[in-house]
Design a protein around this motif. Structure first.
Motif, PDB file in Angstrom:
ATOM      1  N   ASN A 182       0.909  -1.189  -0.082  1.00 16.58           N
ATOM      2  CA  ASN A 182      -0.012  -0.037  -0.083  1.00 16.58           C
ATOM      3  C   ASN A 182       0.774   1.318   0.120  1.00 16.58           C
ATOM      4  OD1 ASN A 182      -2.138  -1.664   0.233  1.00 16.58           O
ATOM      5  ND2 ASN A 182      -2.520  -1.446   2.374  1.00 16.58           N
ATOM      6  N   THR A 183       0.633   2.205  -0.831  1.00 16.88           N
ATOM      7  CA  THR A 183       1.216   3.469  -0.973  1.00 16.88           C
ATOM      8  C   THR A 183       0.381   4.723  -1.046  1.00 16.88           C
ATOM      9  OG1 THR A 183       1.270   3.441  -3.486  1.00 16.88           O
ATOM     10  CG2 THR A 183       3.321   2.623  -2.128  1.00 16.88           C
ATOM     11  N   THR A 184       0.960   5.628  -0.599  1.00 14.11           N
ATOM     12  CA  THR A 184       0.381   7.124  -0.737  1.00 14.11           C
ATOM     13  C   THR A 184       1.139   8.406  -0.874  1.00 14.11           C
ATOM     14  OG1 THR A 184      -1.489   6.444   1.209  1.00 14.11           O
ATOM     15  CG2 THR A 184      -1.447   8.583   0.574  1.00 14.11           C
ATOM     16  N   VAL A 185       0.701   8.981  -1.902  1.00 12.75           N
ATOM     17  CA  VAL A 185       1.425  10.336  -2.133  1.00 12.75           C
ATOM     18  C   VAL A 185       0.388  11.457  -2.240  1.00 12.75           C
ATOM     19  CG1 VAL A 185       1.020   9.767  -4.909  1.00 12.75           C
ATOM     20  CG2 VAL A 185       2.936  11.310  -3.764  1.00 12.75           C
ATOM     21  N   ALA A 186       0.834  12.738  -1.785  1.00  9.67           N
ATOM     22  CA  ALA A 186      -0.154  13.822  -1.621  1.00  9.67           C
ATOM     23  C   ALA A 186       0.735  14.948  -2.061  1.00  9.67           C
ATOM     24  CB  ALA A 186      -0.704  14.197  -0.335  1.00  9.67           C
ATOM     25  N   TRP A 187       0.221  15.969  -2.709  1.00 14.62           N
ATOM     26  CA  TRP A 187       0.795  17.488  -3.124  1.00 14.62           C
ATOM     27  C   TRP A 187      -0.278  18.329  -3.179  1.00 14.62           C
ATOM     28  CZ3 TRP A 187      -0.777  13.246  -6.204  1.00 14.62           C
ATOM     29  CH2 TRP A 187      -1.822  13.596  -7.159  1.00 14.62           C
ATOM     30  N   ASN A 188       0.374  19.555  -3.192  1.00 18.14           N
ATOM     31  CA  ASN A 188      -0.616  20.768  -3.046  1.00 18.14           C
ATOM     32  C   ASN A 188       0.017  21.548  -4.450  1.00 18.14           C
ATOM     33  OD1 ASN A 188      -2.025  22.841  -2.599  1.00 18.14           O
ATOM     34  ND2 ASN A 188      -1.444  23.229  -0.543  1.00 18.14           N
ATOM     35  N   PRO A 189      -0.862  21.435  -5.650  1.00 13.61           N
ATOM     36  CA  PRO A 189      -0.475  21.851  -6.995  1.00 13.61           C
ATOM     37  C   PRO A 189      -0.913  23.605  -6.732  1.00 13.61           C
ATOM     38  CG  PRO A 189      -2.610  20.775  -7.013  1.00 13.61           C
ATOM     39  CD  PRO A 189      -1.955  20.384  -5.690  1.00 13.61           C
ATOM     40  N   THR A 190      -0.211  24.058  -7.661  1.00 19.46           N
ATOM     41  CA  THR A 190      -0.280  25.501  -8.007  1.00 19.46           C
ATOM     42  C   THR A 190      -1.161  25.617  -9.454  1.00 19.46           C
ATOM     43  OG1 THR A 190       1.425  26.235  -6.775  1.00 19.46           O
ATOM     44  CG2 THR A 190       0.374  27.811  -8.057  1.00 19.46           C
ATOM     45  N   VAL A 191      -2.053  26.601  -9.487  1.00 22.61           N
ATOM     46  CA  VAL A 191      -2.995  26.872 -10.552  1.00 22.61           C
ATOM     47  C   VAL A 191      -2.623  28.198 -11.127  1.00 22.61           C
ATOM     48  CG1 VAL A 191      -4.939  27.105 -11.733  1.00 22.61           C
ATOM     49  CG2 VAL A 191      -4.535  25.143 -10.237  1.00 22.61           C
TER      50      VAL A 191
END
Length: 213
Positions: A182-191
């Motif tokens: 099991n894996t998880t990845v998160a990010w906070n993109p800029t528009v």
């Protein structure tokens, strides 16, 4: 298998210098750029005719995240996000909010998955005429991972602002390779939204789509 979430985005563009004030109406006051999530199970392109988020008591509604999942591969994006205001010929740049992909398939062998992002044009109708902020004027960069868990190689689609891409098609937002368990990845993109000088003042809406497969 693919999981898809749609972000309905509304932007208020003013003719006068923008005022950074939440809840501002059209005209000479500043507006806000907002993202609202909607779940979808389809993998085709989003419809440009989706409605803009509703206001409650003069403010854009904000709520909890929504999640789309398919066969143990899920994507979660914030329900809404106020991003700012700008003028004709100006530019907006702000983070959309955390996007999270979770793989709970528990694979015993190495697997890979990729999150992608795309957008429609942003449009508004004023006096029966439609004004458009086209996709080449809407850019995105993922930034680095804010959270990772599990075993794998986690690679941002666009690590820095210098790598921002115009959303003229479907682009990689984040990829994971050599993943086990099991894996998880998160990010906070800029528009980034650049408003052309040919645009008119008004409330623009469009749809940004995050998918994972």
């Amino acid at each position: 298998m693919t999981a898809v979430l749609l972000t309905v985005v509304a932007a208020v563009v003013t003719a006068a210098p923008a005022v950074a004030e939440e809840g501002g109406e059209g005209g000479t006051m500043g507006g806000v750029l907002v993202a609202t999530q909607e779940e979808s199970t389809r993998s085709g392109p989003p419809s440009p005719a989706r409605p803009a988020p509703r206001r409650e008591s003069g403010r854009w509604r904000e709520g909890s995240a929504k999640r789309a999942a398919n066969a143990g591969l899920a994507i979660t994006v914030p329900t809404s996000r106020a991003l700012g205001s700008t003028t004709i010929g100006g530019q907006l740049s702000a983070q959309l909010g955390t996007v999270t992909v979770a793989d709970t398939r528990g694979s015993a062998v190495q697997v890979s998955y990729t999150a992608t992002v795309s957008t429609t044009n942003f449009t508004t109708t004023v006096g029966g005429n439609t004004s458009t902020i086209s996709r080449p004027n809407i850019s995105y960069w993922s930034g680095p991972a804010t959270t990772v868990s599990g075993t794998g190689v986690f690679t941002p689609g666009q690590l820095t602002a210098a790598n921002a891409i115009a959303l003229t098609g479907t682009h990689t937002a984040f990829s994971v390779t050599l993943a086990v368990g099991n894996t998880t990845v998160a990010w906070n993109p800029t528009v980034i939204v650049r408003v052309p000088s040919s645009a008119v003042a008004g409330s623009y809406s469009g749809t940004i789509t995050h998918s994972v497969a």
